[in-house]
Design a protein around this motif. Sequence first.
Motif, PDB file in Angstrom:
ATOM      1  N   ILE A  72      48.547  60.173  22.232  1.00 55.08           N
ATOM      2  CA  ILE A  72      48.826  60.327  23.527  1.00 55.08           C
ATOM      3  C   ILE A  72      47.643  60.914  24.549  1.00 55.08           C
ATOM      4  O   ILE A  72      46.921  60.483  25.312  1.00 55.08           O
ATOM      5  N   PHE A  73      47.290  62.310  24.078  1.00 55.27           N
ATOM      6  CA  PHE A  73      46.420  62.930  24.737  1.00 55.27           C
ATOM      7  C   PHE A  73      45.130  62.321  24.654  1.00 55.27           C
ATOM      8  O   PHE A  73      44.391  62.169  25.606  1.00 55.27           O
ATOM      9  N   ASN A  74      44.585  62.032  23.409  1.00 54.09           N
ATOM     10  CA  ASN A  74      43.255  61.289  23.212  1.00 54.09           C
ATOM     11  C   ASN A  74      43.126  60.177  23.989  1.00 54.09           C
ATOM     12  O   ASN A  74      42.335  59.797  24.519  1.00 54.09           O
ATOM     13  N   LYS A  75      44.226  59.265  23.767  1.00 55.33           N
ATOM     14  CA  LYS A  75      44.208  58.072  24.592  1.00 55.33           C
ATOM     15  C   LYS A  75      44.096  58.143  26.183  1.00 55.33           C
ATOM     16  O   LYS A  75      43.326  57.375  27.048  1.00 55.33           O
ATOM     17  N   SER A  78      40.611  59.581  27.027  1.00 54.59           N
ATOM     18  CA  SER A  78      39.476  58.492  26.860  1.00 54.59           C
ATOM     19  C   SER A  78      39.604  57.428  27.882  1.00 54.59           C
ATOM     20  O   SER A  78      38.676  56.690  28.546  1.00 54.59           O
ATOM     21  N   THR A  79      40.959  56.769  27.999  1.00 55.48           N
ATOM     22  CA  THR A  79      41.143  55.749  29.149  1.00 55.48           C
ATOM     23  C   THR A  79      40.544  56.371  30.600  1.00 55.48           C
ATOM     24  O   THR A  79      39.999  55.404  31.249  1.00 55.48           O
ATOM     25  N   ILE A  80      40.912  57.452  30.937  1.00 53.17           N
ATOM     26  CA  ILE A  80      40.565  58.043  32.100  1.00 53.17           C
ATOM     27  C   ILE A  80      38.930  58.258  32.215  1.00 53.17           C
ATOM     28  O   ILE A  80      38.505  57.579  33.176  1.00 53.17           O
ATOM     29  N   ASN A  81      38.437  58.727  31.222  1.00 56.64           N
ATOM     30  CA  ASN A  81      36.912  58.775  31.327  1.00 56.64           C
ATOM     31  C   ASN A  81      36.134  57.525  31.321  1.00 56.64           C
ATOM     32  O   ASN A  81      35.155  57.309  31.730  1.00 56.64           O
ATOM     33  N   GLU A  82      36.852  56.589  30.493  1.00 60.71           N
ATOM     34  CA  GLU A  82      36.366  55.161  30.635  1.00 60.71           C
ATOM     35  C   GLU A  82      36.265  54.369  31.534  1.00 60.71           C
ATOM     36  O   GLU A  82      35.557  53.461  32.000  1.00 60.71           O
ATOM     37  N   TYR A  97      45.517  47.913  33.503  1.00 60.26           N
ATOM     38  CA  TYR A  97      44.829  48.040  32.112  1.00 60.26           C
ATOM     39  C   TYR A  97      45.112  49.481  31.634  1.00 60.26           C
ATOM     40  O   TYR A  97      45.671  49.720  30.477  1.00 60.26           O
ATOM     41  N   ILE A  98      44.901  50.374  32.602  1.00 61.40           N
ATOM     42  CA  ILE A  98      45.329  51.721  32.328  1.00 61.40           C
ATOM     43  C   ILE A  98      46.687  51.856  31.607  1.00 61.40           C
ATOM     44  O   ILE A  98      46.947  52.819  30.746  1.00 61.40           O
ATOM     45  N   THR A  99      47.714  51.343  32.448  1.00 62.85           N
ATOM     46  CA  THR A  99      49.036  51.559  32.113  1.00 62.85           C
ATOM     47  C   THR A  99      49.226  51.081  30.762  1.00 62.85           C
ATOM     48  O   THR A  99      49.830  51.477  30.080  1.00 62.85           O
ATOM     49  N   LYS A 100      48.667  49.779  30.506  1.00 63.63           N
ATOM     50  CA  LYS A 100      48.995  49.112  29.061  1.00 63.63           C
ATOM     51  C   LYS A 100      47.939  49.955  27.879  1.00 63.63           C
ATOM     52  O   LYS A 100      48.774  50.015  26.825  1.00 63.63           O
ATOM     53  N   SER A 101      47.075  50.534  28.278  1.00 65.98           N
ATOM     54  CA  SER A 101      46.319  51.122  27.158  1.00 65.98           C
ATOM     55  C   SER A 101      46.991  52.396  26.734  1.00 65.98           C
ATOM     56  O   SER A 101      47.152  52.723  25.793  1.00 65.98           O
ATOM     57  N   ILE A 102      47.619  53.312  27.782  1.00 66.74           N
ATOM     58  CA  ILE A 102      47.980  54.550  27.553  1.00 66.74           C
ATOM     59  C   ILE A 102      49.568  54.145  26.854  1.00 66.74           C
ATOM     60  O   ILE A 102      49.981  54.859  25.958  1.00 66.74           O
ATOM     61  N   ALA A 103      50.224  53.177  27.126  1.00 69.10           N
ATOM     62  CA  ALA A 103      51.530  52.844  26.678  1.00 69.10           C
ATOM     63  C   ALA A 103      51.290  52.501  25.080  1.00 69.10           C
ATOM     64  O   ALA A 103      52.206  52.495  24.476  1.00 69.10           O
ATOM     65  N   ALA A 104      50.023  52.012  24.730  1.00 66.97           N
ATOM     66  CA  ALA A 104      49.813  51.711  23.464  1.00 66.97           C
ATOM     67  C   ALA A 104      49.583  52.834  22.443  1.00 66.97           C
ATOM     68  O   ALA A 104      49.327  52.830  21.248  1.00 66.97           O
TER      69      ALA A 104
END
Length: 120
Positions: A72-75, A78-82, A97-104
């Motif tokens: 979770i932390f790394n996701k 990385s999602t925020i940075n990218e 997109y960010i919501t789906k990415s973090i949920a995964a």
Amino acid sequence: MGSKSVSDEQLITELFDEFRFYARVLSFGPYSGIIQKMIINFRNNKGDSFSSPLLDKALNELILNDKRNDSIFNKIKSTINEHIDWNQVFSDNKKEYITKSIAAAKSLEFTRLCPLINFH
């Protein structure tokens, strides 16, 4: 032989006493006292949540030491940075997109021996 009649409150008290006894036997190290406090809170709970600075610290260490790419932390990091440009307006598409990415992301797993038996 007749059976002894016990009130619900007596039964609950006895079960929690037994719960605390076995928790003392099976927990040791820096968290053993917290286990007792958690059980007491659970027994006396009136909807209040339980919190402990020591448990917060342990969870924080577990999160920060989780080196999996899909943790979770790394996701989140990385999602925020990218995908967030702090100089632009935040679009609904990016938000989705960010919501789906973090949920995964994978949540913490207590599969190592130490967290499972409260060993430190």
